[in-house]
Design a protein around this motif. Structure first.
Motif, short mmCIF file in Angstrom:
data_model
loop_
_atom_site.label_atom_id
_atom_site.label_comp_id
_atom_site.label_asym_id
_atom_site.label_seq_id
_atom_site.Cartn_x
_atom_site.Cartn_y
_atom_site.Cartn_z
N ALA A 109 6.08 5.84 10.97
CA ALA A 109 6.08 7.26 11.32
C ALA A 109 6.06 8.13 10.07
O ALA A 109 6.79 7.86 9.10
N VAL A 110 5.21 9.15 10.08
CA VAL A 110 5.21 10.19 9.06
C VAL A 110 5.33 11.53 9.77
O VAL A 110 5.01 11.65 10.95
N ASN A 111 5.80 12.55 9.05
CA ASN A 111 6.00 13.83 9.74
C ASN A 111 4.69 14.49 10.13
O ASN A 111 4.60 15.12 11.19
N THR A 112 3.65 14.37 9.28
CA THR A 112 2.31 14.81 9.66
C THR A 112 1.29 13.88 8.99
O THR A 112 1.54 13.35 7.91
N PHE A 113 0.14 13.71 9.63
CA PHE A 113 -0.90 12.86 9.07
C PHE A 113 -1.52 13.50 7.83
O PHE A 113 -1.58 14.72 7.70
N SER A 114 -2.00 12.63 6.93
CA SER A 114 -2.74 13.04 5.72
C SER A 114 -1.95 13.97 4.83
O SER A 114 -2.53 14.77 4.09
N ASN A 115 -0.63 13.87 4.89
CA ASN A 115 0.18 14.68 3.98
C ASN A 115 0.64 13.81 2.82
O ASN A 115 0.26 12.65 2.69
N VAL A 116 1.49 14.39 1.96
CA VAL A 116 1.89 13.68 0.76
C VAL A 116 2.64 12.39 1.08
O VAL A 116 2.47 11.37 0.39
N ASN A 117 3.44 12.39 2.12
CA ASN A 117 4.18 11.16 2.48
C ASN A 117 3.23 10.04 2.86
O ASN A 117 3.40 8.89 2.44
N GLN A 118 2.23 10.36 3.66
CA GLN A 118 1.32 9.31 4.09
C GLN A 118 0.42 8.83 2.95
O GLN A 118 0.20 7.62 2.79
N ILE A 119 -0.08 9.76 2.14
CA ILE A 119 -0.98 9.36 1.06
C ILE A 119 -0.25 8.49 0.04
O ILE A 119 -0.78 7.48 -0.45
N TYR A 120 0.98 8.86 -0.29
CA TYR A 120 1.74 8.05 -1.25
C TYR A 120 2.19 6.74 -0.62
O TYR A 120 2.30 5.73 -1.33
N ALA A 121 2.40 6.72 0.69
CA ALA A 121 2.67 5.46 1.36
C ALA A 121 1.43 4.56 1.33
O ALA A 121 1.53 3.34 1.16
N TYR A 122 0.24 5.15 1.48
CA TYR A 122 -1.01 4.40 1.34
C TYR A 122 -1.04 3.68 -0.02
O TYR A 122 -1.29 2.47 -0.10
N GLU A 123 -0.82 4.46 -1.07
CA GLU A 123 -0.91 3.90 -2.42
C GLU A 123 0.17 2.85 -2.64
O GLU A 123 -0.09 1.79 -3.24
N TRP A 124 1.36 3.11 -2.17
CA TRP A 124 2.48 2.17 -2.31
C TRP A 124 2.18 0.86 -1.58
O TRP A 124 2.37 -0.23 -2.15
N LEU A 125 1.70 0.95 -0.35
CA LEU A 125 1.36 -0.27 0.40
C LEU A 125 0.24 -1.04 -0.29
O LEU A 125 0.30 -2.27 -0.40
N SER A 126 -0.77 -0.31 -0.75
CA SER A 126 -1.90 -0.96 -1.40
C SER A 126 -1.47 -1.75 -2.62
O SER A 126 -1.96 -2.87 -2.87
N ARG A 127 -0.54 -1.21 -3.38
CA ARG A 127 -0.06 -1.90 -4.58
C ARG A 127 0.74 -3.16 -4.24
O ARG A 127 0.98 -3.98 -5.12
N HIS A 128 1.13 -3.27 -2.98
CA HIS A 128 1.84 -4.47 -2.53
C HIS A 128 0.96 -5.36 -1.64
O HIS A 128 1.47 -6.21 -0.91
N GLY A 129 -0.34 -5.13 -1.69
CA GLY A 129 -1.27 -6.00 -1.00
C GLY A 129 -1.47 -5.71 0.47
O GLY A 129 -2.04 -6.53 1.20
N VAL A 130 -1.05 -4.54 0.93
CA VAL A 130 -1.23 -4.17 2.34
C VAL A 130 -2.34 -3.13 2.44
O VAL A 130 -2.30 -2.11 1.75
N GLU A 131 -3.33 -3.37 3.29
CA GLU A 131 -4.42 -2.43 3.50
C GLU A 131 -3.89 -1.31 4.40
O GLU A 131 -3.68 -1.52 5.59
N PRO A 132 -3.66 -0.12 3.87
CA PRO A 132 -2.93 0.89 4.64
C PRO A 132 -3.68 1.49 5.81
O PRO A 132 -3.06 1.94 6.77
N LYS A 133 -4.99 1.51 5.76
CA LYS A 133 -5.73 2.16 6.84
C LYS A 133 -6.01 1.22 8.01
O LYS A 133 -6.09 1.66 9.16
N LYS A 134 -6.17 -0.06 7.72
CA LYS A 134 -6.49 -1.00 8.78
C LYS A 134 -5.32 -1.93 9.13
O LYS A 134 -5.23 -2.43 10.24
#
Length: 327
Positions: free
Chosen positions: A145-170
């Motif tokens: 859950a994020v408070n709103t889509f495509s905001n700073v929380n979600q984008i930084y969660a994307y980058e954080w997940l990606s750096r740990h080998g998780v594809e954030p969008k799929k």
């Protein structure tokens, strides 16, 4: 008669100057509707009102609590708000879509804390202790859950997940939930993880049964605290109301400087505006409030938003930051 006219002009000028310094009566205040999030980071604005800084500038600030910049900005664009609090990420996205938002004052940036558990920040990815989720890699296939889509929380969660080998969008499912409702949604197992902020992190930790498994802001930007949010208006409104903006920002900076100098009063502000349990207030991690704004941090967010395909073209951050934000 000629002598009388010569005496009258300076007298009128002196009277005008004198009246310009007379405090405005309550009935003469100009109302500004300000969209906010009722969270800890908004404290300087609370102080602006509570300590009379806005009134001294002839302003009445009418707070409109909302879920986030993604809903506040359309209200600013539509004219139902004059000023809106927003994460800079939402401003960046809106600028690439033709909106004329401009930042008039910074609010807060991330602050890092060293704790017995390691280095922590103000925004965390939280899960239930009995969920079996221990690492970012465990979030594959889960719902966050994020408070709103495509905001700073979600984008930084994307980058954080990606750096740990998780594809954030799929590899992850996303859902929008307001900050106050995230904790109940997690405990009711409607979601597997939440991207939460203070004071709600402390509230959930006190209730128990949860853990934080990551701090995306500080992990993605470890060397320089991330600029998070500020106050914005439209350029069209700014062009007609520059004096109002100057007065608002002047009052607001006094509120910010005040809370930084009087930490013993934070509890009172938070009790009134966030309804936080007074017992928890000493435990809450506090954001870093500051001015002027660090333009380079906004530009890095532009680059990250572009990287994740949320915007299709890059923009120059300096072009949508008003001079008042740089003081």
């Amino acid at each position: 008669m000629f002598r009388t006219k010569r005496l009258l002009v300076p007298t009128l000028l002196s009277l005008a100057l004198l009246l310009s310094f007379v405090p405005r009566a309550a009935g003469q205040l100009t109302t500004l509707r300000v969209g906010i999030l009722p969270i800890v980071s908004t404290m300087p604005l609370y102080a602006t009102v509570e300590k009379g800084f806005s009134t001294a500038e002839g302003l009445k600030l009418d707070f409109k609590p909302m879920r986030g910049g993604a809903v506040i900005l359309p209200a600013v664009a539509g004219g139902s708000l004059e000023i809106g609090m927003s994460a800079y990420m939402s401003v960046i996205i809106s600028r690439t879509r033709g909106f004329d938002f401009t930042i008039i004052a910074p609010q807060n940036r991330e602050r890092y804390y060293t704790t017995p558990s390691g280095r922590e920040g103000i925004s965390a990815i939280m899960v239930l202790e009995d969920s079996g989720i221990r690492r970012p890699e465990d979030l594959k296939g889960k719902t966050i859950a994020v408070n709103t889509f495509s905001n700073v929380n979600q984008i930084y969660a994307y980058e954080w997940l990606s750096r740990h080998g998780v594809e954030p969008k799929k590899g992850v499912n996303w859902i929008e939930i307001g900050f106050p409702r995230m904790g109940p949604a997690l405990r009711n197992r409607q979601v597997d993880a939440i991207s939460q902020t203070e004071p709600f992190i402390t509230v959930e930790n006190e209730r128990g049964g949860v853990r934080s498994i990551g701090w995306p802001y500080q992990e993605v930007s470890p060397d320089k605290p991330l600029e998070i949010s500020g106050y914005v208006v439209t350029e069209a409104w700014l062009a007609k109301n520059r004096n109002l903006v100057e007065r608002f920002v002047r009052a607001y900076y006094k509120g910010m400087d005040y809370v930084l100098a009087h930490p013993k009063e934070w509890a009172g502000f938070l009790r009134k505006y966030t309804r936080v349990n007074p017992r928890l207030i000493p435990k809450i991690k506090i954001w870093d409030w500051h001015h002027p704004l660090d333009v380079s941090s906004i530009q890095r967010q532009v680059d990250l938003t572009y990287k994740w395909g949320v915007i299709k073209t890059k923009v120059d951050a300096a072009k949508f930051i008003h001079s008042t934000a740089l003081r």
